[in-house]
Design an enzyme around this catalytic site. Structure first.
Site, mmCIF file in Angstrom:
data_model
loop_
_atom_site.group_PDB
_atom_site.id
_atom_site.type_symbol
_atom_site.label_atom_id
_atom_site.label_comp_id
_atom_site.label_asym_id
_atom_site.label_seq_id
_atom_site.Cartn_x
_atom_site.Cartn_y
_atom_site.Cartn_z
ATOM 1 N N SER A 1 0.848 -1.291 -0.002
ATOM 2 C CA SER A 1 -0.012 -0.038 0.130
ATOM 3 C C SER A 1 0.878 1.253 0.106
ATOM 4 C CB SER A 1 -0.881 0.049 1.147
ATOM 5 O OG SER A 1 -1.775 -1.063 1.178
ATOM 6 N N CYS B 1 -9.169 -1.998 3.838
ATOM 7 C CA CYS B 1 -8.395 -0.725 3.316
ATOM 8 C C CYS B 1 -8.893 -0.398 1.869
ATOM 9 C CB CYS B 1 -7.108 -1.260 3.381
ATOM 10 S SG CYS B 1 -5.747 0.412 3.592
ATOM 11 N N PHE B 2 -8.240 -0.742 0.899
ATOM 12 C CA PHE B 2 -8.669 -0.554 -0.404
ATOM 13 C C PHE B 2 -9.910 -1.181 -0.659
ATOM 14 C CE2 PHE B 2 -7.702 -0.309 -4.993
ATOM 15 C CZ PHE B 2 -7.708 0.989 -5.112
ATOM 16 N N GLN C 1 -12.826 0.880 0.377
ATOM 17 C CA GLN C 1 -13.162 2.035 -0.533
ATOM 18 C C GLN C 1 -13.993 1.338 -1.785
ATOM 19 O OE1 GLN C 1 -9.282 3.511 -1.130
ATOM 20 N NE2 GLN C 1 -8.895 3.968 1.078
ATOM 21 N N ASN D 1 -3.092 2.415 7.247
ATOM 22 C CA ASN D 1 -2.282 3.102 6.126
ATOM 23 C C ASN D 1 -3.140 3.527 4.965
ATOM 24 O OD1 ASN D 1 -0.257 3.713 4.069
ATOM 25 N ND2 ASN D 1 0.178 1.678 3.875
ATOM 26 N N GLY E 1 -4.526 6.892 2.517
ATOM 27 C CA GLY E 1 -4.852 8.381 2.133
ATOM 28 C C GLY E 1 -6.106 8.714 1.500
ATOM 29 N N HIS F 1 -6.381 -2.020 9.286
ATOM 30 C CA HIS F 1 -5.555 -3.539 8.911
ATOM 31 C C HIS F 1 -5.707 -4.494 10.039
ATOM 32 C CE1 HIS F 1 -3.116 -2.652 5.033
ATOM 33 N NE2 HIS F 1 -3.517 -1.526 5.518
ATOM 34 N N GLU G 1 -5.112 -7.652 10.343
ATOM 35 C CA GLU G 1 -4.187 -8.366 10.406
ATOM 36 C C GLU G 1 -2.619 -8.343 11.344
ATOM 37 O OE1 GLU G 1 -2.196 -5.682 7.884
ATOM 38 O OE2 GLU G 1 -4.120 -6.452 7.968
#
Length: 390
Positions: free
Chosen positions: A60, A269-270, A273, A311, A313, A359, A361
């Site tokens: 990432s 995360c991604f 989104q 992590n 943005g 995250h 994990e």
């Protein structure tokens, strides 16, 4: 976007001045750390006080220059067990006070040597507190690190930084994803099969699922719906990854196809989104993002507050305090960041699908969010029972 002259640690330590140039013209001078040369990326800061090896190897961070807010970095060296992917992905690294000698029985080499061996241009001796405050006030921005033959007058260096591509509008997930599918076998008795779409997956993620009896088939980001269902999945997972989610049309279409089939779905995360976009919500770029292993998040489904590893943005633009109607039924914000009220999780109320922005994990990071893998397992178990009754 890196060119470098690796050299040896002793050669690099003999002086090699370096300069960091931000796109707004602010400069910081220091010494070369890692490879000598030039690199460009988006300047971001990470607030973790440990776990730098996992940070460096997190896909990432592709095309980002990471500023460590912890003043002393490198004290545990580099080992061969904590890599989260096949290589270091950061495009540059900024530290204040690098450790002279690593102190860990697990260490195999120094951080400085590992950065140089992989061609990662860095800078040390920088006032990272001042740099972080600047990024918090002005926002993440393009940056260049220059050392050795790359050094020139500041006006020339600034022009080079401003020619570098921006993160907004960047499609990067295919650059970090696996090209070939592979399988992470279940630990112990196999209970479920999961198809994991790799958008920049970290190695610990399928391992956490394997610990719960899940056989994980990690598929390329370019996978088709047919390839996903060829593994007869009990659930589908969408991973973390770099870049602007607005450029991820293929993963969005893929997720919508999974939602249509009502297969249990989990994204992080991604992947969070992507779920937001699949449900019809927008995404936007945060001023400076969340990066580190100490971010407080509330699980609104239980009221519990957890400390989490982040992590990202970009974030999902969804209403915090109301249930939304989507093409796949009702959806709500399940998790929220307590620092700034950014959406940190989504869940569908009428189909088995949920996601989080952080995250679970925990590599590196606290283990507060490990329950989310259990929640995914429970969801698949429920779907199996309902399928048997049908």
């Amino acid at each position: 976007m890196t060119t470098s002259d690796q050299g040896t640690a002793s050669q690099r330590q003999k002086a090699a001045p370096a300069v960091l140039v931000l796109e707004d013209g602010r400069t910081f001078r220091g010494r070369a750390y890692g490879a000598v040369g030039v690199t460009f990326g988006e300047a971001v800061f990470s607030t973790g006080m440990t776990g730098y090896q996992e940070t460096l190897t997190d896909p990432s961070y592709h095309r980002q220059v990471v500023v460590m807010t912890a003043p002393h970095v490198g004290n545990t060296g580099i080992n061969d067990e904590d890599m989260e992917s096949r290589k270091i992905w950061v495009s540059g690294y900024v530290v204040r006070d690098p450790a002279r000698v690593p102190s860990s029985w697990r260490s195999r080499r120094t951080l400085d040597d590992e950065l140089a061996a992989q061609g990662v241009v860095g800078i040390s001796g920088v006032d990272t507190r001042a740099l972080t405050r600047h990024l918090r006030e002005r926002g993440a921005m393009r940056v260049g690190i220059f050392s050795g033959d790359a050094l020139a007058d500041e006006a020339t260096l600034l022009d080079q930084v401003r020619e570098a591509p921006q993160m907004k509008g960047a499609s990067l997930y295919e650059e970090v994803a696996t090209e070939e599918a592979y399988v992470v076998p279940a630990v112990g008795e196999k209970k479920f099969t999961v198809a994991a779409v790799d958008l920049g997956i970290k190695g610990m993620t399928p391992h956490r699922m394997a610990e719960r009896g899940i056989e994980v088939h990690v598929l390329p980001a370019t996978a088709t719906v047919e390839e996903i269902y060829a593994v007869a999945p009990d659930g589908v997972f969408f991973s973390n990854g770099p870049g602007d989610p607005e450029q991820a049309d293929h993963p969005v279409a893929l997720m919508r196809a999974v939602l249509e089939r009502k297969t249990p779905l989990f994204g992080i995360c991604f992947g969070n989104q992507i779920l937001g976009r699949a449900l019809g919500f927008g995404t936007y770029k945060l001023k400076y993002g969340h990066r580190g292993i100490n971010q407080p998040v509330q699980d609104r489904t239980t009221g519990k507050v957890e400390v989490t590893a982040h992590n990202h943005g970009f974030a999902v633009d969804a209403p915090l305090d109301q249930v939304s109607e989507t093409p796949y039924g009702r959806a709500e914000v399940s998790h929220v960041c307590l620092n700034d009220q950014v959406v940190e999780g989504l869940q569908l109320l009428d189909r088995p699908a949920f996601s989080v922005q952080y995250h679970p994990e925990a590599a590196a990071g606290p283990h507060d969010a490990a329950y989310l893998f259990d929640r995914f397992t429970t969801m698949m178990n429920t779907a199996q029972r309902e399928g048997q009754r049908a």
